[in-house]
Design a protein around this motif. Structure first.
Motif, PDB file in Angstrom:
ATOM      1  N   ALA A  46      16.247   0.844   5.416  1.00 37.18           N
ATOM      2  CA  ALA A  46      16.712   0.532   6.773  1.00 37.18           C
ATOM      3  C   ALA A  46      15.604  -0.072   7.623  1.00 37.18           C
ATOM      4  CB  ALA A  46      17.256   1.795   7.442  1.00 37.18           C
ATOM      5  N   GLY A  47      14.348   0.187   7.253  1.00 36.10           N
ATOM      6  CA  GLY A  47      13.229  -0.349   8.031  1.00 36.10           C
ATOM      7  C   GLY A  47      12.897  -1.788   7.669  1.00 36.10           C
ATOM      8  N   ILE A  48      13.241  -2.206   6.446  1.00 38.45           N
ATOM      9  CA  ILE A  48      12.882  -3.553   5.974  1.00 38.45           C
ATOM     10  C   ILE A  48      13.341  -4.650   6.939  1.00 38.45           C
ATOM     11  CG2 ILE A  48      13.300  -5.281   4.158  1.00 38.45           C
ATOM     12  CD1 ILE A  48      13.214  -3.007   2.090  1.00 38.45           C
ATOM     13  N   PRO A  49      14.616  -4.645   7.378  1.00 42.79           N
ATOM     14  CA  PRO A  49      15.056  -5.752   8.242  1.00 42.79           C
ATOM     15  C   PRO A  49      14.309  -5.834   9.575  1.00 42.79           C
ATOM     16  CG  PRO A  49      16.940  -4.498   7.422  1.00 42.79           C
ATOM     17  CD  PRO A  49      15.721  -3.732   7.051  1.00 42.79           C
ATOM     18  N   LEU A  50      13.717  -4.735  10.000  1.00 46.19           N
ATOM     19  CA  LEU A  50      12.959  -4.772  11.263  1.00 46.19           C
ATOM     20  C   LEU A  50      11.473  -5.048  11.018  1.00 46.19           C
ATOM     21  CD1 LEU A  50      14.590  -1.797  13.204  1.00 46.19           C
ATOM     22  CD2 LEU A  50      15.148  -4.232  13.307  1.00 46.19           C
ATOM     23  N   GLY A  51      11.099  -5.210   9.759  1.00 45.69           N
ATOM     24  CA  GLY A  51       9.688  -5.449   9.462  1.00 45.69           C
ATOM     25  C   GLY A  51       8.826  -4.225   9.687  1.00 45.69           C
ATOM     26  N   ILE A  52       9.435  -3.039   9.570  1.00 47.44           N
ATOM     27  CA  ILE A  52       8.685  -1.790   9.761  1.00 47.44           C
ATOM     28  C   ILE A  52       7.957  -1.448   8.472  1.00 47.44           C
ATOM     29  CG2 ILE A  52       8.845   0.665  10.364  1.00 47.44           C
ATOM     30  CD1 ILE A  52       9.800  -1.449  12.518  1.00 47.44           C
ATOM     31  N   LYS A  53       6.655  -1.251   8.544  1.00 49.41           N
ATOM     32  CA  LYS A  53       5.877  -0.948   7.339  1.00 49.41           C
ATOM     33  C   LYS A  53       5.695   0.557   7.208  1.00 49.41           C
ATOM     34  CE  LYS A  53       3.863  -5.433   7.008  1.00 49.41           C
ATOM     35  NZ  LYS A  53       4.076  -6.002   8.364  1.00 49.41           N
ATOM     36  N   PHE A  54       6.149   1.092   6.089  1.00 49.59           N
ATOM     37  CA  PHE A  54       6.020   2.518   5.840  1.00 49.59           C
ATOM     38  C   PHE A  54       4.813   2.806   4.960  1.00 49.59           C
ATOM     39  CE2 PHE A  54      10.450   2.487   7.070  1.00 49.59           C
ATOM     40  CZ  PHE A  54      10.553   3.678   7.771  1.00 49.59           C
ATOM     41  N   LYS A  55       4.150   3.909   5.290  1.00 48.16           N
ATOM     42  CA  LYS A  55       3.190   4.506   4.366  1.00 48.16           C
ATOM     43  C   LYS A  55       3.784   5.864   4.030  1.00 48.16           C
ATOM     44  CE  LYS A  55      -1.281   6.152   5.190  1.00 48.16           C
ATOM     45  NZ  LYS A  55      -2.630   5.957   5.770  1.00 48.16           N
ATOM     46  N   LEU A  56       3.797   6.191   2.757  1.00 50.46           N
ATOM     47  CA  LEU A  56       4.517   7.392   2.309  1.00 50.46           C
ATOM     48  C   LEU A  56       3.556   8.427   1.757  1.00 50.46           C
ATOM     49  CD1 LEU A  56       7.379   8.654   1.508  1.00 50.46           C
ATOM     50  CD2 LEU A  56       6.913   7.672  -0.753  1.00 50.46           C
ATOM     51  N   LEU A  57       3.684   9.672   2.231  1.00 52.56           N
ATOM     52  CA  LEU A  57       3.004  10.799   1.584  1.00 52.56           C
ATOM     53  C   LEU A  57       4.029  11.463   0.679  1.00 52.56           C
ATOM     54  CD1 LEU A  57       0.514  12.647   1.247  1.00 52.56           C
ATOM     55  CD2 LEU A  57       1.434  14.049   3.107  1.00 52.56           C
ATOM     56  N   SER A  58       3.737  11.447  -0.609  1.00 51.87           N
ATOM     57  CA  SER A  58       4.718  11.887  -1.598  1.00 51.87           C
ATOM     58  C   SER A  58       4.113  12.968  -2.490  1.00 51.87           C
ATOM     59  CB  SER A  58       5.120  10.673  -2.435  1.00 51.87           C
ATOM     60  OG  SER A  58       6.054  11.026  -3.405  1.00 51.87           O
ATOM     61  N   ASP A  59       4.936  13.927  -2.874  1.00 50.80           N
ATOM     62  CA  ASP A  59       4.504  14.983  -3.796  1.00 50.80           C
ATOM     63  C   ASP A  59       4.022  14.430  -5.122  1.00 50.80           C
ATOM     64  OD1 ASP A  59       4.916  17.166  -2.286  1.00 50.80           O
ATOM     65  OD2 ASP A  59       6.804  17.780  -3.222  1.00 50.80           O
ATOM     66  N   THR A  60       4.799  13.480  -5.643  1.00 55.82           N
ATOM     67  CA  THR A  60       4.511  12.910  -6.966  1.00 55.82           C
ATOM     68  C   THR A  60       4.811  11.408  -6.911  1.00 55.82           C
ATOM     69  OG1 THR A  60       6.741  12.973  -7.915  1.00 55.82           O
ATOM     70  CG2 THR A  60       5.483  15.035  -7.994  1.00 55.82           C
ATOM     71  N   PRO A  61       4.273  10.650  -7.863  1.00 55.78           N
ATOM     72  CA  PRO A  61       4.579   9.207  -7.890  1.00 55.78           C
ATOM     73  C   PRO A  61       6.028   8.938  -8.294  1.00 55.78           C
ATOM     74  CG  PRO A  61       2.666   9.743  -9.279  1.00 55.78           C
ATOM     75  CD  PRO A  61       3.315  11.032  -8.920  1.00 55.78           C
ATOM     76  N   GLN A  62       6.734   9.981  -8.773  1.00 60.31           N
ATOM     77  CA  GLN A  62       8.113   9.788  -9.241  1.00 60.31           C
ATOM     78  C   GLN A  62       9.146  10.034  -8.141  1.00 60.31           C
ATOM     79  OE1 GLN A  62       5.885  11.759 -11.331  1.00 60.31           O
ATOM     80  NE2 GLN A  62       5.465   9.756 -12.232  1.00 60.31           N
ATOM     81  N   ASP A  63       8.723  10.565  -7.008  1.00 63.48           N
ATOM     82  CA  ASP A  63       9.697  10.822  -5.943  1.00 63.48           C
ATOM     83  C   ASP A  63      10.492   9.554  -5.623  1.00 63.48           C
ATOM     84  OD1 ASP A  63       8.791  13.382  -5.834  1.00 63.48           O
ATOM     85  OD2 ASP A  63       8.351  13.373  -3.688  1.00 63.48           O
ATOM     86  N   SER A  64      11.726   9.751  -5.182  1.00 70.16           N
ATOM     87  CA  SER A  64      12.612   8.605  -4.925  1.00 70.16           C
ATOM     88  C   SER A  64      11.946   7.573  -4.023  1.00 70.16           C
ATOM     89  CB  SER A  64      13.904   9.090  -4.260  1.00 70.16           C
ATOM     90  OG  SER A  64      14.578   9.972  -5.118  1.00 70.16           O
ATOM     91  N   ALA A  65      11.432   8.022  -2.889  1.00 67.83           N
ATOM     92  CA  ALA A  65      10.852   7.073  -1.935  1.00 67.83           C
ATOM     93  C   ALA A  65       9.625   6.388  -2.521  1.00 67.83           C
ATOM     94  CB  ALA A  65      10.503   7.778  -0.631  1.00 67.83           C
ATOM     95  N   ALA A  66       8.855   7.125  -3.333  1.00 71.35           N
ATOM     96  CA  ALA A  66       7.626   6.558  -3.902  1.00 71.35           C
ATOM     97  C   ALA A  66       7.915   5.391  -4.839  1.00 71.35           C
ATOM     98  CB  ALA A  66       6.843   7.643  -4.637  1.00 71.35           C
ATOM     99  N   GLN A  67       9.154   5.334  -5.337  1.00 69.67           N
ATOM    100  CA  GLN A  67       9.517   4.247  -6.251  1.00 69.67           C
ATOM    101  C   GLN A  67       9.769   2.925  -5.528  1.00 69.67           C
ATOM    102  OE1 GLN A  67      12.695   5.415  -8.927  1.00 69.67           O
ATOM    103  NE2 GLN A  67      11.983   7.527  -8.900  1.00 69.67           N
TER     104      GLN A  67
END
Lengths: 363, 363
Positions: free
Chosen positions: B5-26
């Motif tokens: 949902a952030g992509i169309p607004l050009g919002i850049k996310f940095k993600l803190l993730s438990d593991t590299p396999q988490d959904s968002a981390a992919q």
């Protein structure tokens, strides 16, 4: 935008990008920065990919053939894509399959352009380099033999076309999958300003139903005859005497299909991804009576956040799609979509937002 | 889905993730793998962020206070979020502001549970650890003092609640921004199976208009009184005697709002991002008469591609949202959305697709 459409299906993209700043490189996890004109780069990149697709048509045809020979599925394949890469090949093939085109032929020098003008009713004549054009670049409208020298300087073959007396431009967008399923989006009107797409209206207002059907059938036929896989945009002229003529082909999600992100049941990006993976295609029908897309060009307003405050507060239904590009005058840096039942209102909202995001207006 | 949902607004996310396999981390470009329970990790991560938000509520409240003290905006802030983290704090606050709740109190041992049962009309009683519960975990329905021992073993405070005689569960989803603008989505019905959300129907069928308004007002009041920023889901019981009682709060995009991705003008994810950035909120109204969301649980069918072939061919309007998770029995691995005018048809399509993607049915 293709990555965005792939996320819900769990499709993992690897991106070959010119620079780390490219729009897609800002949002895709796995990015390789490299030159798409270099075969070794392409080969190293392609290793481990299930399938390759594109967001532009400039990868050299012979490199794509080499990748195919290596066993990597390329969709659309080089034999199809060459028709979107080389306007000479495109015109020859379209003529062969009976697709209506402006009169045209390859010309070898300014004198030959003058001869073409004579054959087709006189100047002005449209000249195009057969490769490398984009958004009005590589296209000249010349009014005399003297003006016809410039296009030949690039050392690329030059195509001459009659200047069509058109009432407007249309686009027929279709998506075709490897097993031959295809879906057709409603035919849209595309309004150009200075050779660059400014606004797209879906569906094209007051378009004769027969002509709309003809345009969709034509796009489906072109896709089938050329073996297109993925999204195909057929840009058309609607002539004063009620015919359609093919202007250009694009084999990738296209500016004339950006309205589908918010205006169709399945977007062109989602359907392109589905086609490339040979999955069944999604419903292309519109979700609103009218959807209007207006491009945001780079202007004097680099602070998008301030512009968002105004645009979002003014129109809570507005859909903004920015590309994360540096704002440079005249560059396409995003687009907006609006939809609703009242075309005048929908157009005004898109116009206002695009102008405000560009900085042309400040209230 | 928030990144999407952030992509169309050009919002850049940095993600803190438990593991590299988490959904968002992919799918997010910039991923830091680390432990959200470790303050040093959080501090190092937060450096350079304009604002921090969450896709779960488990970051320790005191760490969020420390980040705020460092000058990093945290949205929702710890003073709001604690009410979604600690069910004891939540019940105390809701009672204070007059929000209707099941009768409840903190209990100290099984004998105290028996006393609570006596006060409220007898067993069964619902016991919940005040922190750490999720999807039915950390919740027990006990029928006797003897059964009440288990919840106390975790060493976490235990909340007792009367078992409400409800006819169905509802959810009121709203989004609130720092400057106090708020939007309310239509109240939905949420159908649970084995303590896990199975299907959401938007809007809740045959819901009394007065009760729907009450639920929306209640959610707006909770958000305002608790200082919520971003998406707030208020899970509700609709009682046999026509009242609503608050079951749980979630302060993030929530399963009961997933239907908005394809069924509302602005999705909960887009509005959460807009709220967190203090941008004007988007229109929350539905785009279809009915939208149904059904969760896909992990089953015996790890080959999603084969399932896509069937589901997409059967229903070209189906919207699939998979999370890229390994398929494990009972785990939420995705959801589907369907919409249309005929509720029975819309429900059947969602049901079929969710069951097929799970592997419960094969035709």
């Amino acid at each position: 935008m293709t990555h965005e459409a792939g996320i819900p299906l769990g499709i993992k993209f690897k991106l070959l990008s010119d620079t780390p700043q490219d729009s897609a490189a800002q949002v895709v996890s796995e990015v390789v920065v490299g030159d798409y004109r270099d075969l070794d780069t392409l080969r190293a990149f392609a290793r481990g990919c299930d399938v390759i697709t594109f967001d532009h048509e400039h990868v050299p045809t012979e490199h794509l053939r080499a990748l195919e020979a290596d066993g990597i599925p390329v969709r659309p394949g080089p034999d199809a894509l060459v028709h979107a890469q080389d306007k000479g090949v495109m015109r020859a093939k379209l003529t062969e399959i009976g697709a209506p085109c402006p009169r045209h032929r390859i010309v070898k020098d300014p004198a030959d352009v003058a001869a073409f003008a004579e054959e087709t009713g006189g100047f002005p004549v449209v000249l195009k380099t057969v490769r490398g054009g984009y958004d009005g670049k590589g296209v000249w409208v010349v009014r005399s033999e003297a003006e016809a020298a410039e296009p030949f300087r690039a050392g690329v073959a030059v195509l001459a076309e009659e200047k069509v007396d058109f009432v407007r431009e249309l686009a027929a967008n279709i998506v075709r999958s490897p097993h031959g399923q295809a879906v057709a989006y409603p035919v849209v009107e595309s309004i150009q300003v200075d050779g660059v797409c400014d606004t797209v209206i879906a569906p094209a207002p007051e378009l004769d139903e027969r002509l709309a059907g003809e345009a969709q059938q034509l796009a489906l036929k072109v896709a089938s005859e050329l073996g297109v896989v993925g999204h195909l945009a057929v840009e058309l002229f609607e002539t004063r005497d009620g015919r359609i003529l093919v202007n250009e082909l694009a084999m990738r999600p296209h500016n004339s299909g950006h309205w589908t992100q918010d205006g169709a049941i399945t977007s062109q990006f989602a359907n392109h991804v589905r086609a490339v993976l040979d999955l069944p295609l999604g419903d292309p029908r519109p979700r609103a009576t009218w959807t209007v897309m207006s491009n945001v060009l780079g202007g004097d307003f680099p602070d998008m956040y301030q512009a968002y405050l105004h645009c979002m507060a003014r129109d809570p239904q507005l859909k903004i799609h920015m590309y994360g590009k540096d704002v440079k005058p005249g560059r396409k840096v995003g687009h907006v979509n609006t939809y609703g039942d009242d075309l005048a209102d929908v157009r005004e909202r898109a116009r206002h937002a695009a102008d405000y995001l560009r900085g042309t207006i400040t209230e």
